[in-house]
Design a protein around this motif. Structure first.
Motif, short mmCIF file in Angstrom:
data_model
loop_
_atom_site.label_atom_id
_atom_site.label_comp_id
_atom_site.label_asym_id
_atom_site.label_seq_id
_atom_site.Cartn_x
_atom_site.Cartn_y
_atom_site.Cartn_z
N ASN A 33 0.83 -1.21 0.00
CA ASN A 33 0.00 0.00 0.00
C ASN A 33 0.86 1.25 0.00
O ASN A 33 2.05 1.18 0.29
CB ASN A 33 -0.88 0.03 1.25
N SER A 34 0.18 2.36 -0.25
CA SER A 34 0.89 3.63 -0.22
C SER A 34 1.54 3.81 1.16
O SER A 34 0.91 3.56 2.18
CB SER A 34 -0.12 4.74 -0.48
N GLY A 35 2.79 4.17 1.17
CA GLY A 35 3.49 4.39 2.43
C GLY A 35 4.10 3.13 3.02
O GLY A 35 4.72 3.17 4.08
N SER A 36 3.96 2.01 2.33
CA SER A 36 4.51 0.76 2.89
C SER A 36 6.03 0.73 2.73
O SER A 36 6.71 -0.05 3.39
CB SER A 36 3.88 -0.45 2.20
N GLY A 37 6.56 1.56 1.85
CA GLY A 37 8.01 1.65 1.73
C GLY A 37 8.55 1.11 0.41
O GLY A 37 9.73 0.78 0.31
N LYS A 38 7.72 1.07 -0.63
CA LYS A 38 8.17 0.53 -1.92
C LYS A 38 9.26 1.39 -2.56
O LYS A 38 10.27 0.88 -3.04
CB LYS A 38 7.00 0.43 -2.93
N SER A 39 9.02 2.70 -2.56
CA SER A 39 9.98 3.56 -3.23
C SER A 39 11.31 3.55 -2.47
O SER A 39 12.38 3.57 -3.08
CB SER A 39 9.44 4.99 -3.35
N HIS A 40 11.21 3.49 -1.15
CA HIS A 40 12.42 3.37 -0.33
C HIS A 40 13.18 2.09 -0.69
O HIS A 40 14.39 2.09 -0.88
CB HIS A 40 12.02 3.39 1.15
N GLU A 140 5.04 2.53 -9.61
CA GLU A 140 3.62 2.74 -9.94
C GLU A 140 3.27 2.00 -11.24
O GLU A 140 2.63 2.54 -12.14
CB GLU A 140 3.29 4.23 -10.11
N GLN A 183 1.11 -0.29 -6.02
CA GLN A 183 0.29 -0.18 -4.80
C GLN A 183 -0.85 -1.18 -4.83
O GLN A 183 -1.36 -1.57 -3.80
CB GLN A 183 -0.39 1.19 -4.77
N ARG A 232 5.75 -0.44 8.10
CA ARG A 232 6.42 0.28 7.03
C ARG A 232 7.88 -0.17 6.92
O ARG A 232 8.57 -0.33 7.92
CB ARG A 232 6.37 1.77 7.36
N GLY A 233 8.30 -0.40 5.70
CA GLY A 233 9.70 -0.78 5.51
C GLY A 233 9.95 -2.28 5.67
O GLY A 233 11.06 -2.75 5.47
N LYS A 250 13.46 -6.40 6.95
CA LYS A 250 13.34 -4.95 7.11
C LYS A 250 14.37 -4.30 6.20
O LYS A 250 15.56 -4.58 6.29
CB LYS A 250 13.62 -4.54 8.57
N ILE A 251 13.89 -3.49 5.30
CA ILE A 251 14.77 -2.89 4.29
C ILE A 251 15.74 -1.92 4.97
O ILE A 251 15.34 -1.14 5.84
CB ILE A 251 13.93 -2.15 3.22
N LYS A 259 16.28 12.65 3.16
CA LYS A 259 16.48 12.36 4.58
C LYS A 259 17.91 12.03 4.94
O LYS A 259 18.38 12.36 6.00
CB LYS A 259 15.61 11.17 4.95
N1 LIG Z 1 12.93 0.65 5.48
C1 LIG Z 1 12.69 1.93 5.78
N2 LIG Z 1 13.46 2.57 6.66
C2 LIG Z 1 13.23 3.86 6.97
N3 LIG Z 1 12.25 4.61 6.43
C3 LIG Z 1 11.45 4.03 5.53
C4 LIG Z 1 11.63 2.67 5.16
N4 LIG Z 1 10.70 2.36 4.25
C5 LIG Z 1 9.98 3.48 4.07
N5 LIG Z 1 10.42 4.47 4.84
C6 LIG Z 1 9.86 5.84 4.87
O1 LIG Z 1 8.45 5.75 4.84
C7 LIG Z 1 7.88 6.72 3.99
C8 LIG Z 1 7.02 6.07 2.91
O2 LIG Z 1 7.82 5.22 2.13
P1 LIG Z 1 7.74 5.15 0.55
O3 LIG Z 1 7.66 6.52 -0.03
O4 LIG Z 1 8.85 4.30 0.11
O5 LIG Z 1 6.35 4.45 0.38
P2 LIG Z 1 5.66 3.89 -0.97
O6 LIG Z 1 5.25 2.50 -0.68
O7 LIG Z 1 6.52 4.13 -2.13
O8 LIG Z 1 4.36 4.78 -1.04
P3 LIG Z 1 3.56 5.26 -2.38
O9 LIG Z 1 2.91 4.05 -2.91
O10 LIG Z 1 2.57 6.25 -1.85
O11 LIG Z 1 4.56 5.85 -3.32
C9 LIG Z 1 9.04 7.49 3.40
O12 LIG Z 1 9.19 8.70 4.11
C10 LIG Z 1 10.23 6.59 3.62
O13 LIG Z 1 11.42 7.33 3.80
#
Ligand SMILES: Nc1ncnc2c1ncn2[C@@H]1O[C@H](COP(=O)(O)OP(=O)(O)OP(=O)(O)O)[C@@H](O)[C@H]1O
Ligand SMILES: [Mg+2]
Length: 482
Positions: A33-40, A140, A183, A232-233, A250-251, A259
């Motif tokens: 989901n959004s915010g789950s940490g995919k882009s990270h 995406e 997502q 998340r992450g 955990k990534i 950041k």
């Molecule tokens: N493993 C991690 N360690 C530290 N921070 C993290 C980690 N994973 C994600 N985050 C933080 O959580 C927030 C959301 O992560 P991210 O942008 O990767 O989500 P996403 O799944 O890509 O969301 P979207 O689908 O909305 O693009 C970011 O601020 C990111 O820095």
């Protein structure tokens, strides 16, 4: 040189590694989901493997441009090039083995899709002597390989699906390894998802996505419930490039991006970015669209009126036209003018204040004297006339107008068009009619309009698998047909 990177750690601290060579052959799907940490996660993967393999990132949100600062990726601004140039760039990216980020942030959704598809297709079609290994990351991905066409034009849909299918199904031989993140797994075309053999599943709320994830992982659905509770992450990982049995990982941290700046710099890449950039963009520069000077600010309405008055005063007065002041004829004439303007194609795409000005000028030219509708009232009448509501029975008109009471003013015109069509039993959206009523020809804006009206419960939109879209207006069904 090892071809292994550490993507993160298990709960006990054991590193979870990716075999990049294996990844090139077996591809990766990331879902969460959004915010789950995919882009990270993608950033971690890109950073750790930046020295090992060429990377191409399709970046709809402008998330990855900062890789350029520390890893020397060349950022290609999708909005700055023509379709032909984007393809030429992609061919050079293959030839020179450049790591690049195709930044699509500045484009409307449909243009993002077309730009990415053209770029991917040209990567794929590169001549055999340029078939070097490269990771091709598409964030995406449901946008580029959607299950249903949604709002995009049929040729765009075909183009992007072909590009994504080629990347995921036939890219390996050409050295291209697709890494797709989404997502909404249920919204990603099945053939694209199914070609990945490695998975990273992050937090997922919707059952429909979880079921798809469980199927892909070959897991019992009950077992897959684990991904609902992930933080998340944290991701559940599985696949030949990672692990034979699912592990929770955990990534790890990233270095680039806003950041992590404080964590310090890495050594500079071996090919100086400036050289690479020159190789890629050298001759294209001349063709880049020249930035036009910004248009002068729009004059205030009062200035426009005064200018018109002055211009009229200068003109030789036409034969002493008796100013018309009979209230009935004035009101009738105003109604005719509004109806006339509502049919005028050149007026439809003007801003609301310009439309109102056109109306006032017309009235002034006819020397109509009497109470004039104010801008709001004018717009309401203009919208009603534009939708052709007058052709309907009184009862239907008033039912539609009652429903329209909950619609915001600027959305009234397109709503009336939708409601009239819905009443006539047409459920297909006539995009042209809506575009005209809404004063836009952007498919993205129309899609957002429909989304918005649907969220408010004013209309119900149904996307069809075949790509069509139907719209219903609850509350009109009890009316007799005309
Ligand atoms: N493993 C991690 N360690 C530290 N921070 C993290 C980690 N994973 C994600 N985050 C933080 O959580 C927030 C959301 O992560 P991210 O942008 O990767 O989500 P996403 O799944 O890509 O969301 P979207 O689908 O909305 O693009 C970011 O601020 C990111 O820095
Ligand atoms: Mg993201």
């Amino acid at each position: 040189m090892t071809a292994t990177i550490t993507i993160g750690h298990e709960a006990g601290g054991k590193p979870v590694d990716f075999d990049i060579e294996e990844l090139l052959a077996t591809r990766l799907l990331v879902q969460g989901n959004s915010g789950s940490g995919k882009s990270h996660l993608l950033r971690r993967l890109l950073e750790e493997s930046a020295r090992l393999v060429q990377q191409v990132v399709i970046d709809p949100e402008g998330d990855f441009a900062s890789l350029a600062d520390e890893f020397g990726h060349i950022v290609i601004d999708g909005s700055a090039y023509s379709a032909g140039e984007i393809e030429a760039l992609a061919r050079r990216v293959r030839e020179h083995r450049a790591s690049v980020v195709l930044d699509l942030e500045g484009l409307e959704v449909e243009q993002q899709i077309r730009c990415a598809a053209g770029f991917l297709t040209a990567l794929f079609d590169a001549p055999r002597e340029h078939w070097f290994p490269a990771l091709v990351v598409v964030d995406e991905a449901q946008m580029f390989a959607p299950v249903a066409a949604g709002e995009m034009a049929e040729d765009t849909r075909r183009m992007t699906l072909a590009a994504m299918t080629n990347l995921m199904c036939r890219g390996r031989k050409r050295g291209l390894a697709g890494i797709v993140a989404t997502q909404r797994l249920a919204k990603l075309a099945k053939n694209v998802a199914a070609e990945a053999s490695n998975f990273l599943m992050g937090r997922t709320f919707l059952d429909i996505d979880m079921v798809r994830a469980a199927d892909l992982l070959g897991m019992e659905r009950r077992q897959a419930e684990r991904i609902r509770e992930l933080d998340r992450g944290h991701f559940l990982a599985l696949g030949p490039a990672i692990t034979r049995l699912p592990v929770a990982v955990k990534i790890g941290p990233v270095r680039s991006g806003l950041k992590a700046r404080a964590e310090g710099l890495m050594a500079l890449p071996e090919t100086a970015p400036a050289d690479m950039e020159a190789l890629l963009t050298g001759d294209l520069a001349a063709d880049i669209r020249e930035t036009a000077p910004p248009p002068p600010p729009a004059p205030r309405i009062e200035e426009v009126s005064e200018a018109i008055d002055r211009a009229e005063a200068r003109q030789v007065a036409p034969e002493p036209l008796e100013p018309d002041s009979n209230p009935n004829t004035v009101a009738e004439r105003i109604a005719e003018i509004i109806a006339h303007l509502a049919r005028d194609e050149s007026v439809a795409f003007q801003s609301s204040s310009a439309q109102y000005q056109t109306f006032l000028t017309r009235c002034r030219r006819e020397r109509l004297i009497g109470p004039m509708p104010d801008m709001r009232a004018f717009h309401r009448r203009f919208s009603i006339a534009g939708a052709g509501l007058a052709e309907l029975a009184d009862q239907t008109q008033s039912a539609i107008l009652r429903l329209a009471e909950s619609v915001e003013e600027d959305l009234l015109a397109p709503f009336l068009v939708i409601a009239k069509a819905a009443h006539a039993g047409e459920t297909k959206v006539d995009e042209n009619a809506i575009a005209r009523a809404y004063g836009t020809s952007s498919p993205g804006r129309i899609r957002r309009l429909l989304d918005h009206l649907e969220r408010q419960g004013i209309i119900v939109v149904r996307e069809e698998y075949g790509g069509g879209r139907t719209v219903l207006v609850p509350g009109l069904d009890h009316l007799p047909a005309e």
